[in-house]
Design a protein around this motif. Structure first.
Motif, PDB file in Angstrom:
ATOM      1  N   GLU A  58       0.877  -1.248  -0.007  1.00 53.05           N
ATOM      2  CA  GLU A  58      -0.096   0.047  -0.036  1.00 53.05           C
ATOM      3  C   GLU A  58       0.804   1.216  -0.173  1.00 53.05           C
ATOM      4  N   SER A  59       2.060   1.226   0.702  1.00 56.22           N
ATOM      5  CA  SER A  59       2.620   2.459   0.978  1.00 56.22           C
ATOM      6  C   SER A  59       3.715   2.944  -0.440  1.00 56.22           C
ATOM      7  N   TYR A  60       4.122   2.014  -1.101  1.00 59.99           N
ATOM      8  CA  TYR A  60       4.770   2.098  -2.171  1.00 59.99           C
ATOM      9  C   TYR A  60       3.784   2.250  -3.635  1.00 59.99           C
ATOM     10  N   LEU A  61       2.719   1.797  -3.541  1.00 60.15           N
ATOM     11  CA  LEU A  61       1.836   2.441  -4.519  1.00 60.15           C
ATOM     12  C   LEU A  61       1.139   3.671  -4.214  1.00 60.15           C
ATOM     13  N   TYR A  62       1.228   3.970  -3.138  1.00 56.15           N
ATOM     14  CA  TYR A  62       0.807   5.457  -2.775  1.00 56.15           C
ATOM     15  C   TYR A  62       1.972   6.384  -3.022  1.00 56.15           C
ATOM     16  N   PHE A  63       3.262   5.834  -2.611  1.00 52.12           N
ATOM     17  CA  PHE A  63       4.358   6.586  -3.120  1.00 52.12           C
ATOM     18  C   PHE A  63       4.522   6.989  -4.467  1.00 52.12           C
ATOM     19  N   CYS A  64       4.324   6.012  -5.449  1.00 49.91           N
ATOM     20  CA  CYS A  64       4.260   6.097  -6.722  1.00 49.91           C
ATOM     21  C   CYS A  64       3.407   7.162  -7.174  1.00 49.91           C
ATOM     22  N   ARG A  65       2.078   7.082  -6.728  1.00 45.88           N
ATOM     23  CA  ARG A  65       1.174   8.046  -7.275  1.00 45.88           C
ATOM     24  C   ARG A  65       1.464   9.350  -6.784  1.00 45.88           C
ATOM     25  N   SER A  66       1.936   9.435  -5.451  1.00 42.34           N
ATOM     26  CA  SER A  66       2.253  10.835  -4.892  1.00 42.34           C
ATOM     27  C   SER A  66       3.596  11.617  -5.619  1.00 42.34           C
ATOM     28  N   ALA A  67       4.401  10.756  -5.932  1.00 42.15           N
ATOM     29  CA  ALA A  67       5.558  11.117  -6.621  1.00 42.15           C
ATOM     30  C   ALA A  67       5.137  11.980  -7.959  1.00 42.15           C
ATOM     31  N   LEU A  68       4.278  11.229  -8.617  1.00 38.14           N
ATOM     32  CA  LEU A  68       3.912  11.848 -10.059  1.00 38.14           C
ATOM     33  C   LEU A  68       2.988  13.005  -9.861  1.00 38.14           C
ATOM     34  N   GLU A  69       2.001  12.970  -8.978  1.00 40.49           N
ATOM     35  CA  GLU A  69       1.102  13.854  -8.391  1.00 40.49           C
ATOM     36  C   GLU A  69       1.958  15.329  -8.174  1.00 40.49           C
ATOM     37  N   TYR A  70       3.228  15.068  -7.277  1.00 40.59           N
ATOM     38  CA  TYR A  70       3.949  16.144  -7.080  1.00 40.59           C
ATOM     39  C   TYR A  70       4.538  16.791  -8.444  1.00 40.59           C
ATOM     40  N   LEU A  71       5.044  15.930  -9.296  1.00 39.06           N
ATOM     41  CA  LEU A  71       5.807  16.484 -10.531  1.00 39.06           C
ATOM     42  C   LEU A  71       4.487  17.281 -11.345  1.00 39.06           C
ATOM     43  N   ARG A  72       3.494  16.601 -11.446  1.00 37.34           N
ATOM     44  CA  ARG A  72       2.379  17.676 -11.907  1.00 37.34           C
ATOM     45  C   ARG A  72       1.837  18.886 -11.356  1.00 37.34           C
ATOM     46  N   ALA A  73       1.815  18.781 -10.202  1.00 35.80           N
ATOM     47  CA  ALA A  73       1.516  20.127  -9.482  1.00 35.80           C
ATOM     48  C   ALA A  73       2.586  21.144  -9.335  1.00 35.80           C
ATOM     49  N   SER A  74       3.771  20.381  -9.447  1.00 33.50           N
ATOM     50  CA  SER A  74       4.788  21.652  -9.259  1.00 33.50           C
ATOM     51  C   SER A  74       5.211  22.210 -10.819  1.00 33.50           C
ATOM     52  N   GLY A  75       4.509  21.487 -11.631  1.00 37.04           N
ATOM     53  CA  GLY A  75       5.010  22.042 -13.138  1.00 37.04           C
ATOM     54  C   GLY A  75       6.257  21.313 -13.596  1.00 37.04           C
ATOM     55  N   GLN A  76       6.928  20.568 -13.174  1.00 35.67           N
ATOM     56  CA  GLN A  76       8.194  20.139 -13.393  1.00 35.67           C
ATOM     57  C   GLN A  76       7.870  19.081 -14.755  1.00 35.67           C
ATOM     58  N   GLN A  77       9.014  19.286 -15.611  1.00 32.66           N
ATOM     59  CA  GLN A  77       8.935  18.270 -16.711  1.00 32.66           C
ATOM     60  C   GLN A  77      10.202  17.872 -17.035  1.00 32.66           C
ATOM     61  N   PRO A  78      10.614  16.922 -16.234  1.00 31.91           N
ATOM     62  CA  PRO A  78      12.044  16.182 -16.232  1.00 31.91           C
ATOM     63  C   PRO A  78      12.160  15.314 -17.433  1.00 31.91           C
ATOM     64  N   HIS A  79      13.347  15.407 -17.892  1.00 29.82           N
ATOM     65  CA  HIS A  79      13.632  14.576 -19.225  1.00 29.82           C
ATOM     66  C   HIS A  79      13.707  12.992 -18.988  1.00 29.82           C
ATOM     67  N   ILE A  80      14.139  12.870 -17.782  1.00 33.50           N
ATOM     68  CA  ILE A  80      14.154  11.422 -17.414  1.00 33.50           C
ATOM     69  C   ILE A  80      13.591  11.118 -16.196  1.00 33.50           C
ATOM     70  N   LEU A  81      12.805   9.964 -16.185  1.00 38.03           N
ATOM     71  CA  LEU A  81      12.234   9.561 -14.830  1.00 38.03           C
ATOM     72  C   LEU A  81      12.755   8.184 -14.611  1.00 38.03           C
ATOM     73  N   HIS A  82      13.725   8.025 -13.693  1.00 35.26           N
ATOM     74  CA  HIS A  82      14.359   6.953 -13.566  1.00 35.26           C
ATOM     75  C   HIS A  82      14.106   6.098 -12.215  1.00 35.26           C
ATOM     76  N   LEU A  83      13.589   4.903 -12.592  1.00 36.97           N
ATOM     77  CA  LEU A  83      12.878   3.943 -11.454  1.00 36.97           C
ATOM     78  C   LEU A  83      13.763   3.098 -10.979  1.00 36.97           C
ATOM     79  N   HIS A  84      13.537   2.394  -9.805  1.00 36.20           N
ATOM     80  CA  HIS A  84      14.456   1.261  -9.290  1.00 36.20           C
ATOM     81  C   HIS A  84      13.703   0.530  -8.472  1.00 36.20           C
ATOM     82  N   GLU A  85      13.750  -0.710  -9.166  1.00 37.01           N
ATOM     83  CA  GLU A  85      13.259  -2.055  -8.220  1.00 37.01           C
ATOM     84  C   GLU A  85      11.491  -1.829  -8.427  1.00 37.01           C
TER      85      GLU A  85
END
Length: 485
Positions: free
Chosen positions: A312-339
């Protein structure tokens, strides 16, 4: 009468004699047949001789094969022993040369003239090469060979009787400097990219295994090469906040999240707090629920195995990280995921956030260990706020091992492989184990799918990113190859 009866009596006597002898004749024929059959079943002397010769030949062949195999093993062991002795001798020479160079006046003068954080390691590497003049002759960015020598000379090798597990792994810092205006052994890349890592660990304060070391080393290396790097990770309750430089609150955001109410999964939102700081020279974003009293996500005295539900916690973390990027207006070139802990972010990005204005990132998934791949029930995936049925196909994230089970499950690592633009492993040797050995397990069939295999490995990832990012591609494999662990 007597004459007439005599032939009759004689005929009767003959008949009786024949009647008595007839069974005897039959028995004799039966016995004869049995003896003939037995004689036919038994091999002749010539056949027995041939069988003996064949057995001797087979025995000689088997003995010869065993002898050849033994000889090969002996040669292999001898070669390994020779190689081991050579490596030990080289290591001893390097240590002696480094000690000599460090203690000589010429080396001290060279270090003083250099005046850079990496100068000590560079001088030691030059001494190991044979003379201090080698340092003056070759620049700090001479290449991989110099870099590896500096890595070697900085390792704090354990000695017998010491608790090496309680000691730092290096006697000198990693030969990668992120300070402004200072020299670095890493060459600068011609184009600077915005790179965001999503990870469950980050050395030195959120480290359980090698994952934290690799992410930290990779982030430092990319920073040294001139890129903008940020690591997003959970704000575990167990993190020592006094070791996070410049820790401060950044913003709050409402994150869609599923929760179970009266036995039924429902979708709502969870107010989430975002903090910014620096850990080990790496800029970080730390994410946790705003009100920890309302839930137990990432709570407890340990990173893993705390009081919280990890899935539950890591699924929430994935959603919240993307939501933060969207809300802050960031557009990174690379989204590097691990494990597996962050693999769901690839699935959510392409199914949800790429249609909500987060358009530029291209996703890289690095596999560190396939022993745990993140089995997830379809109803559990709804903790992200998205129904798991969307991904419950063989082409997407369905765990083939559970087909026909009730319920069928998803596999997050598989979903990450399918939805990422490029897939790498922690090292080239592990890539070989994954693709050609048994390290991938049941996921090997997924990796061998043409559309997946084309984006796996060191030679395919730069090509994949080049198509999606532009003419420049990030040398991830070069960076990871320089990180121990």
């Amino acid at each position: 009468m007597a004459l007439r009866g005599w032939p009759a009596r004689r005929s009767l006597a003959n008949a009786q004699a024949q009647h008595v002898q007839h069974p005897v004749v039959l028995v004799s024929k039966h016995v004869l047949r049995s003896k003939l059959s037995s004689a036919a079943a038994k091999p002749s002397c010539k056949q027995r001789l041939q069988l003996c010769r064949s057995a001797q030949v087979n025995q000689q062949v088997n003995s010869s094969k065993a002898s050849n195999e033994d000889e090969q093993l002996v040669r292999q062991i001898a070669a390994l022993q020779t190689e081991n002795a050579r490596l030990k001798a080289e290591l001893t020479e390097l240590r002696q040369a480094a000690a000599t160079a460090a203690s000589s006046p010429a080396a001290s003068a060279t270090l003083a003239a250099a005046g850079a954080p990496g100068a000590a390691a560079a001088a030691a590497a030059a001494g190991a090469a044979g003379s201090v003049e080698a340092l003056k002759a070759e620049p700090a960015t001479a290449g991989t060979e110099v870099f590896l020598r500096q890595l070697e000379l900085g390792v704090a090798w354990p000695t017998p009787g010491t608790k090496f597990w309680d000691l730092p792994p290096r006697a000198t810092p990693m030969p990668v400097d992120v300070g402004a205006g200072s020299s670095s052994v890493q060459p600068k890349d011609s184009r600077s990219l915005d790179i965001v890592h999503l990870t469950a660990e980050l050395a030195p304060i959120a480290k359980v295994g090698g994952l934290g070391d690799v992410v930290h080393g990779l982030a430092r290396t990319c920073l040294a090469r001139g890129h903008n790097v940020t690591v997003i990770m959970p704000f575990y309750e167990s993190l020592p906040q006094d070791q996070i430089e410049g820790l401060g609150f950044e913003l709050e955001v409402d994150v869609p999240k599923g929760y179970v109410w009266d036995g039924v999964m429902q979708v709502g939102s969870l107010r989430t707090a975002v903090f910014r700081g620096v850990i080990g020279g790496v800029p970080v974003i730390l994410i946790r629920p705003s009100d920890w009293n309302a839930c137990n996500l990432f709570r407890g005295g340990r990173i893993y195995g705390g009081s919280y539900n990890e899935m539950e916690s890591y699924l929430y973390f994935c959603r919240s990280a993307l939501e933060y990027l969207r809300a802050s207006g960031q557009q990174p070139h690379i989204l590097h995921l691990h494990e597996w802990q962050t693999s769901a972010a690839a699935m959510l990005y392409w199914e949800v956030y790429s249609q909500l204005g987060l358009y530029r990132p291209r996703v890289v998934l690095t596999i560190h260990n396939l022993d745990n791949t993140g089995e997830c029930r379809q109803d559990e995936f709804a903790y992200t706020g998205i129904e798991g049925e969307v991904f419950a196909t063989i082409e997407r994230a369905l765990d083939e091992r559970t087909i026909g089970h009730n319920p069928e499950r998803l596999n997050l690592m598989k979903g990450g492989m399918v939805y990422s633009n490029a897939v790498t492993t922690v090292s080239p040797s592990y890539a070989n184990e994954v693709l050609n050995g048994g390290a991938a397990g049941w996921l090997r069939s997924t990796l061998l799918r043409p559309e997946i295999k084309s984006k796996v490995g060191p030679d395919t990832m730069p090509r994949t990113l080049q198509r999606n990012v532009g003419s420049w591609c990030m040398p991830f494999w070069h960076c990871v190859g320089h990180v121990p662990g």
